[in-house]
Design an enzyme around this catalytic site. Structure first.
Site, PDB file in Angstrom:
ATOM      1  N   TYR A   1      -5.279  -3.362  13.112  1.00  9.51           N
ATOM      2  CA  TYR A   1      -6.063  -2.154  12.857  1.00  9.51           C
ATOM      3  C   TYR A   1      -7.492  -2.356  13.350  1.00  9.51           C
ATOM      4  CZ  TYR A   1      -2.172  -0.354  10.152  1.00  9.51           C
ATOM      5  OH  TYR A   1      -0.945   0.110   9.777  1.00  9.51           O
TER       6      TYR A   1
ATOM      7  N   GLU B   1       4.234  -8.247   6.878  1.00 15.60           N
ATOM      8  CA  GLU B   1       2.920  -8.822   6.584  1.00 15.60           C
ATOM      9  C   GLU B   1       2.933  -9.848   5.454  1.00 15.60           C
ATOM     10  OE1 GLU B   1       0.040  -5.711   6.054  1.00 15.60           O
ATOM     11  OE2 GLU B   1       0.175  -5.042   8.132  1.00 15.60           O
TER      12      GLU B   1
ATOM     13  N   ASP C   1       0.824  -1.210   0.000  1.00 18.91           N
ATOM     14  CA  ASP C   1       0.000   0.000   0.000  1.00 18.91           C
ATOM     15  C   ASP C   1       0.860   1.263   0.000  1.00 18.91           C
ATOM     16  OD1 ASP C   1      -2.348   1.518   0.067  1.00 18.91           O
ATOM     17  OD2 ASP C   1      -2.321   1.619   2.255  1.00 18.91           O
TER      18      ASP C   1
ATOM     19  N   GLU D   1       2.388  -1.708  14.107  1.00 20.80           N
ATOM     20  CA  GLU D   1       1.529  -0.787  13.356  1.00 20.80           C
ATOM     21  C   GLU D   1       0.165  -0.731  14.023  1.00 20.80           C
ATOM     22  OE1 GLU D   1       0.988  -1.370   9.135  1.00 20.80           O
ATOM     23  OE2 GLU D   1       3.096  -1.879   8.806  1.00 20.80           O
TER      24      GLU D   1
END
Length: 638
Positions: free
Chosen positions: A497, A444, A198, A533
């Site tokens: 997240y 990831e 991303d 994160e």
């Protein structure tokens, strides 16, 4: 792959690992930054430049060229949307004058061309002769061009660099080219680059290009490992010399006043310097005198017949140790808590190009924020940035470009071999940096796949053989009960997240889900954990109360929910928190991205959102508290 298949016809000259270019009493350096001639190969197969051998003559003679700044990504420099999204070969060229003594056969010196970074495949020619090939971005490569320039009838030298940004399942990061065959929707030959990360796939020559010299017998490599015992500092060294087996070495270590505090004369290549009452290298905010650097000078002398060669190389040295226990991360034997950020090399117009004003602004913001660390998400950062981390005491988790490893094809032997090479290049470049305290081999990946077990066991084990002094990790977003690779790490780094990609808008679920996440990982592996994160997209200036997604209030509220659990778990095994992200950054266009990723606590132009002030209050409070964290005693450690 667009145009890269043509590489098979080249000699694929290996670019050797060497020391970073430095100007010393025996070495000269000439920067080639500035405007280069530039041309994108717009042919259907992107191979016209090779078919017509553009490297054999001035690039302007091949057709239209434009000026292109180096270092910079080429994508945002022009008004041409085709160049912004271009995939394939682009060509750079610069003509330079060589100093007269550089090209003399009797000079007794080598001339080396060094490229700090070019994304991702690069071939280099000098005066039409191929001198180097390199696969992979974000890391330097070089070539000895002495013989090529000595053959020239003129002191003028033409340097040509072809760069291809195509990604395949076997590159780092991986990707693939997808051809659109529906001729009712797409023109013939239409293709797009598919990626699993991303951030925008900026391309070009991103870091400095330099020429530098060494004597024909020269210091080729230098490895420093530091330690201390009571009042004695220890600097273990290993020096490699090329060009002769008959040489002598002398070393001296100077403090910041220039005083020689340790020295050795006529020593073997492997040895040790010892100094009394050393000043240790401490992280920013962990000590009243952080980031103390000594200067090491290595002097080599070699005599070959009637010719005497002398070479000098200098290196900043920080004396510090790193250790990991079941619940703590220790620097110089003291518990260290990571309160920092994730970043990107990303800015307006320049893309990923080296940008000194932006670099200094970022470090000023980091120190204002009270951040003591960052991760080089998701690729190695410029050496100039790493130099400042050493200088300012900013601790670094040094990450390779292993982002988006999702496709099973990317876990095969071909990918593995390239990944090992990249880790070798990264460790070689940054092994002597006191700021680098841990290696990260991926971000990831699909670590729940069966193939991930062997793949990451191999990479992590190999990284430890390259550098046994630092812990190794990778960053996971896989569930704890299916992950196959975390078992091999020294520290667990986990991304989550909650209330954003999962249960969007429901802030109330964060405490339960985050607490369970931490407890599940720790109970299974008994290793310290970093929240590597977390965050929420936020449009600067968008306000809403009660908080709603994308507002500044929502970002603050989400962070506060995370903070509550962080404070509970850092009493036990949580050793760090890294916000995603330091600043907004560009991504591919999509329906979920409005001119990029907006999870920054600063805008892309480095202006603070309200969350920056919230994080600043927390980090300065943590800095004061964590100075006094007690040492927990455990059996074992790394």
């Amino acid at each position: 792959m667009v145009g890269v298949c043509l590489l098979l016809g080249f000699s694929l000259l290996a670019s050797t690992l060497s020391l970073s270019p430095r100007e010393t009493p025996s070495r000269e350096l000439k920067e080639l930054n500035g405007l280069w001639s530039f041309r994108a190969d717009q042919s259907a197969d992107r191979n016209r430049g090779f078919a017509e051998a553009w490297y054999r003559r001035p690039l302007r003679a091949t057709g239209p060229v434009i000026d292109m700044p180096v270092p910079a990504s080429y994508n945002d420099i022009t008004q041409d949307h085709k160049l912004r999204d271009f995939i394939g070969w682009v060509w750079y060229e610069k003509e330079v004058w060589m100093p007269r003594h550089w090209i003399s056969p009797d000079a007794g010196m080598r001339v080396v061309l060094n490229v700090g970074s070019a994304n991702y495949y690069s071939i280099v020619w000098v005066n039409g002769a191929e001198v180097a090939f390199h696969e992979g971005g974000h890391l330097p490569f070089e070539a000895d061009i002495t013989k090529v320039i000595q053959k020239s009838s003129t002191r003028q030298c033409r340097i040509t660099i072809a760069v291809n940004n195509t990604l395949t399942p076997y590159t780092l990061p991986p990707g693939k080219i997808q051809y659109m065959t529906d001729t009712k929707r797409y023109p013939p030959g239409y293709f797009v680059q598919i990626t699993q990360f991303d951030f925008f796939n900026y391309a070009g020559i991103h870091r400095s290009v330099v020429l530098y010299t060494t004597p024909n017998v020269y210091i080729d490599d230098l490895t420093i490992i530091t330690d201390f015992q009571k009042d004695t500092g220890i600097v273990n060294y290993n020096v490699s010399v090329q060009g002769s087996a008959d040489f002598s070495l002398s070393l001296k270590l100077c403090d910041q006043t220039g005083l020689v505090v340790a020295s050795a004369f006529d020593e073997p290549p492997i040895g040790q310097l010892r100094l009394h009452s050393p000043t240790l290298w401490w992280p920013y905010l962990m000590h009243e005198n952080p980031a103390y650097l000594y200067s090491l000078e290595v002097y080599m002398k070699s005599k070959n017949g009637s010719i005497c060669y002398e070479d000098v190389y200098t290196l900043p040295v920080g004396i510090r140790t790193v250790q990991v226990t079941k619940t703590q991360f220790l620097i110089n034997g003291k518990p260290f808590y990571f309160h920092g950020v994730n970043k990107h090399e990303d800015s307006d117009i320049r893309g990923k190009g080296l940008d000194w004003p932006m670099i200094i602004k970022d470090f000023n913001l980091l120190r204002w924020l009270g951040a003591n660390s960052f991760r080089t998400s998701h690729y190695p950062y410029a050496e100039e940035i790493m130099d400042l981390c050493d200088k300012y005491g900013i601790v670094v988790i040094d990450e390779c470009p292993g982002v988006g490893i999702k496709d099973p094809l990317s876990f095969g032997n071909k990918s593995l071999a390239h990944h090992l090479t990249v880790m070798e290049e990264l460790v070689h470049r940054d092994k002597n940096r006191p700021s680098v305290v841990m290696w990260s081999v991926a971000n990831e990946p699909a670590s729940g796949l069966p193939q991930a077990n062997h793949y990451f066991k191999t990479i992590i084990s190999y990284t430890r053989t390259l550098d046994p002094t630092r812990p190794v990790t990778f960053v996971t977003d896989t569930n704890y009960d299916v992950d196959k690779a975390v078992q091999y790490t020294d520290v667990i780094c986990v991304n989550s997240y909650f209330s954003w990609y999962h249960d969007p808008g429901h802030l109330e679920v964060i405490p339960l889900q985050l607490a369970n996440q931490f407890d599940n990982w720790y109970n299974k592996y008994q290793k310290p954990i970093i929240q590597s994160e977390y965050g929420a997209d936020t449009l600067a200036g968008l306000h809403n109360d009660p908080p709603v997604m994308f507002s500044e209030e929502y970002q603050r509220a989400l962070m506060q929910e995370y903070f509550m659990i962080f404070d509970e778990r850092r009493k036990d095994y949580l050793i760090g928190e890294l916000i995603w992200n330091f600043a907004d950054f560009m991504t591919l266009q999509s329906t979920i991205r409005v001119n990029g990723n907006k999870k920054g606590i600063f805008t892309r132009q480095r202006q603070p959102k309200s969350s920056a002030f919230l994080l600043r209050d927390r980090y300065w409070k943590l800095a004061n508290e964590t100075k006094h964290i007690p040492l927990r005693h455990h059996a074992g450690g790394h």
